[in-house]
Design a protein around this motif. Structure first.
Motif, mmCIF file in Angstrom:
data_model
loop_
_atom_site.group_PDB
_atom_site.id
_atom_site.type_symbol
_atom_site.label_atom_id
_atom_site.label_comp_id
_atom_site.label_asym_id
_atom_site.label_seq_id
_atom_site.Cartn_x
_atom_site.Cartn_y
_atom_site.Cartn_z
ATOM 1 N N UNK A 21 0.814 -1.224 0.000
ATOM 2 C CA UNK A 21 0.000 0.000 0.000
ATOM 3 C C UNK A 21 0.842 1.267 0.000
ATOM 4 N N UNK A 22 2.119 1.145 0.340
ATOM 5 C CA UNK A 22 2.968 2.319 0.467
ATOM 6 C C UNK A 22 2.780 3.069 1.776
ATOM 7 N N UNK A 23 1.982 2.510 2.665
ATOM 8 C CA UNK A 23 1.713 3.175 3.951
ATOM 9 C C UNK A 23 2.908 3.018 4.893
ATOM 10 N N UNK A 24 3.334 4.130 5.452
ATOM 11 C CA UNK A 24 4.448 4.143 6.388
ATOM 12 C C UNK A 24 3.926 4.696 7.719
ATOM 13 N N UNK A 25 3.924 3.866 8.716
ATOM 14 C CA UNK A 25 3.434 4.277 10.030
ATOM 15 C C UNK A 25 4.634 4.563 10.928
ATOM 16 N N UNK A 26 4.636 5.764 11.463
ATOM 17 C CA UNK A 26 5.778 6.223 12.248
ATOM 18 C C UNK A 26 5.333 6.480 13.691
ATOM 19 N N UNK A 27 6.012 5.838 14.620
ATOM 20 C CA UNK A 27 5.760 6.064 16.041
ATOM 21 C C UNK A 27 6.914 6.889 16.587
ATOM 22 N N UNK A 28 6.558 7.967 17.293
ATOM 23 C CA UNK A 28 7.601 8.871 17.769
ATOM 24 C C UNK A 28 7.212 9.446 19.125
ATOM 25 N N UNK A 29 8.196 9.944 19.834
ATOM 26 C CA UNK A 29 7.911 10.488 21.154
ATOM 27 C C UNK A 29 7.611 11.988 21.107
ATOM 28 N N UNK A 30 7.387 12.489 19.918
ATOM 29 C CA UNK A 30 6.917 13.869 19.736
ATOM 30 C C UNK A 30 6.155 13.911 18.419
ATOM 31 N N UNK A 31 5.349 14.961 18.235
ATOM 32 C CA UNK A 31 4.664 15.120 16.955
ATOM 33 C C UNK A 31 5.688 15.532 15.909
ATOM 34 N N UNK A 32 5.659 14.855 14.774
ATOM 35 C CA UNK A 32 6.615 15.170 13.711
ATOM 36 C C UNK A 32 6.038 16.207 12.761
ATOM 37 N N UNK A 33 6.914 16.987 12.191
ATOM 38 C CA UNK A 33 6.540 17.911 11.121
ATOM 39 C C UNK A 33 6.554 17.097 9.830
ATOM 40 N N UNK A 34 5.490 17.207 9.041
ATOM 41 C CA UNK A 34 5.422 16.419 7.811
ATOM 42 C C UNK A 34 6.608 16.712 6.896
ATOM 43 N N UNK A 35 7.141 17.938 6.996
ATOM 44 C CA UNK A 35 8.287 18.277 6.145
ATOM 45 C C UNK A 35 9.543 17.503 6.531
ATOM 46 N N UNK A 36 9.651 17.140 7.790
ATOM 47 C CA UNK A 36 10.781 16.307 8.225
ATOM 48 C C UNK A 36 10.668 14.922 7.593
ATOM 49 N N UNK A 37 9.442 14.412 7.618
ATOM 50 C CA UNK A 37 9.206 13.084 7.051
ATOM 51 C C UNK A 37 9.418 13.117 5.541
ATOM 52 N N UNK A 38 8.904 14.174 4.931
ATOM 53 C CA UNK A 38 9.075 14.319 3.484
ATOM 54 C C UNK A 38 10.570 14.359 3.109
ATOM 55 N N UNK A 39 11.341 15.079 3.901
ATOM 56 C CA UNK A 39 12.779 15.195 3.614
ATOM 57 C C UNK A 39 13.463 13.832 3.723
ATOM 58 N N UNK A 40 13.087 13.055 4.720
ATOM 59 C CA UNK A 40 13.696 11.734 4.905
ATOM 60 C C UNK A 40 13.333 10.802 3.752
ATOM 61 N N UNK A 41 12.072 10.858 3.358
ATOM 62 C CA UNK A 41 11.605 10.000 2.259
ATOM 63 C C UNK A 41 12.309 10.388 0.958
ATOM 64 N N UNK A 42 12.452 11.679 0.743
ATOM 65 C CA UNK A 42 13.142 12.165 -0.447
ATOM 66 C C UNK A 42 14.604 11.735 -0.434
ATOM 67 N N UNK A 43 15.213 11.831 0.750
ATOM 68 C CA UNK A 43 16.610 11.416 0.892
ATOM 69 C C UNK A 43 16.778 9.943 0.513
ATOM 70 N N UNK A 44 15.781 9.149 0.834
ATOM 71 C CA UNK A 44 15.825 7.722 0.496
ATOM 72 C C UNK A 44 15.607 7.481 -0.992
ATOM 73 N N UNK A 45 15.101 8.503 -1.677
ATOM 74 C CA UNK A 45 14.907 8.367 -3.119
ATOM 75 C C UNK A 45 13.462 8.134 -3.530
ATOM 76 N N UNK A 46 12.524 8.429 -2.623
ATOM 77 C CA UNK A 46 11.103 8.204 -2.919
ATOM 78 C C UNK A 46 10.322 9.486 -2.657
ATOM 79 N N UNK A 47 9.017 9.406 -2.891
ATOM 80 C CA UNK A 47 8.196 10.606 -2.750
ATOM 81 C C UNK A 47 7.060 10.381 -1.770
ATOM 82 N N UNK A 48 6.837 11.381 -0.940
ATOM 83 C CA UNK A 48 5.668 11.367 -0.077
ATOM 84 C C UNK A 48 4.481 11.817 -0.921
ATOM 85 N N UNK A 49 3.394 11.043 -0.864
ATOM 86 C CA UNK A 49 2.181 11.473 -1.561
ATOM 87 C C UNK A 49 1.698 12.750 -0.890
ATOM 88 N N UNK A 50 1.228 13.677 -1.681
ATOM 89 C CA UNK A 50 0.852 14.985 -1.127
ATOM 90 C C UNK A 50 -0.339 14.856 -0.200
#
Lengths: 68, 68
Positions: B39-68
């Motif tokens: 499904x492409x679903x990535x579930x992230x558990x964290x000890x603080x609320x994440x900024x979507x831009x942080x997640x987007x940057x990590x996904x981009x760094x890996x070479x993939x795209x976050x769906x808008x």
């Protein structure tokens, strides 16, 4: 110098290409490995004739299948 | 503890899953990353609320795209 082309099934991305390339490169005598992801064609240049079973084993080790 | 699910485009194999997991795990505060390749679903558990831009940057760094 000998060159042969094989077809590998199951490669879907650049990581898959890297895995197959790395394993096939480890076969004794292999000098170059060229993988075309779109077609699954793997061209192997070597300084001796390779046994297809050697290539099959390397591809299997990488997690993919040689087309029969 | 906070949990959020994102959709990542372009993952085709287990290597892709590993790449995305490794990058997202490096975000500060992330405790667990679960990827569903189908499904492409990535579930992230964290000890603080994440900024979507942080997640987007990590996904981009890996070479993939976050769906808008």
């Amino acid at each position: 110098m000998s060159q042969a082309t094989y077809t590998v099934q199951g490669m879907t991305c650049g990581h898959c290409v890297s895995s197959v390339t790395e394993e096939v490169e480890q076969i004794e005598g292999v000098r170059a490995v060229d993988v075309d992801l779109a077609t699954g064609k793997v061209t192997v240049t070597s300084d001796r004739d390779l046994d297809v079973d050697e290539v099959r084993a390397a591809v299997t080790e990488a997690g993919y299948q040689l087309a029969s």
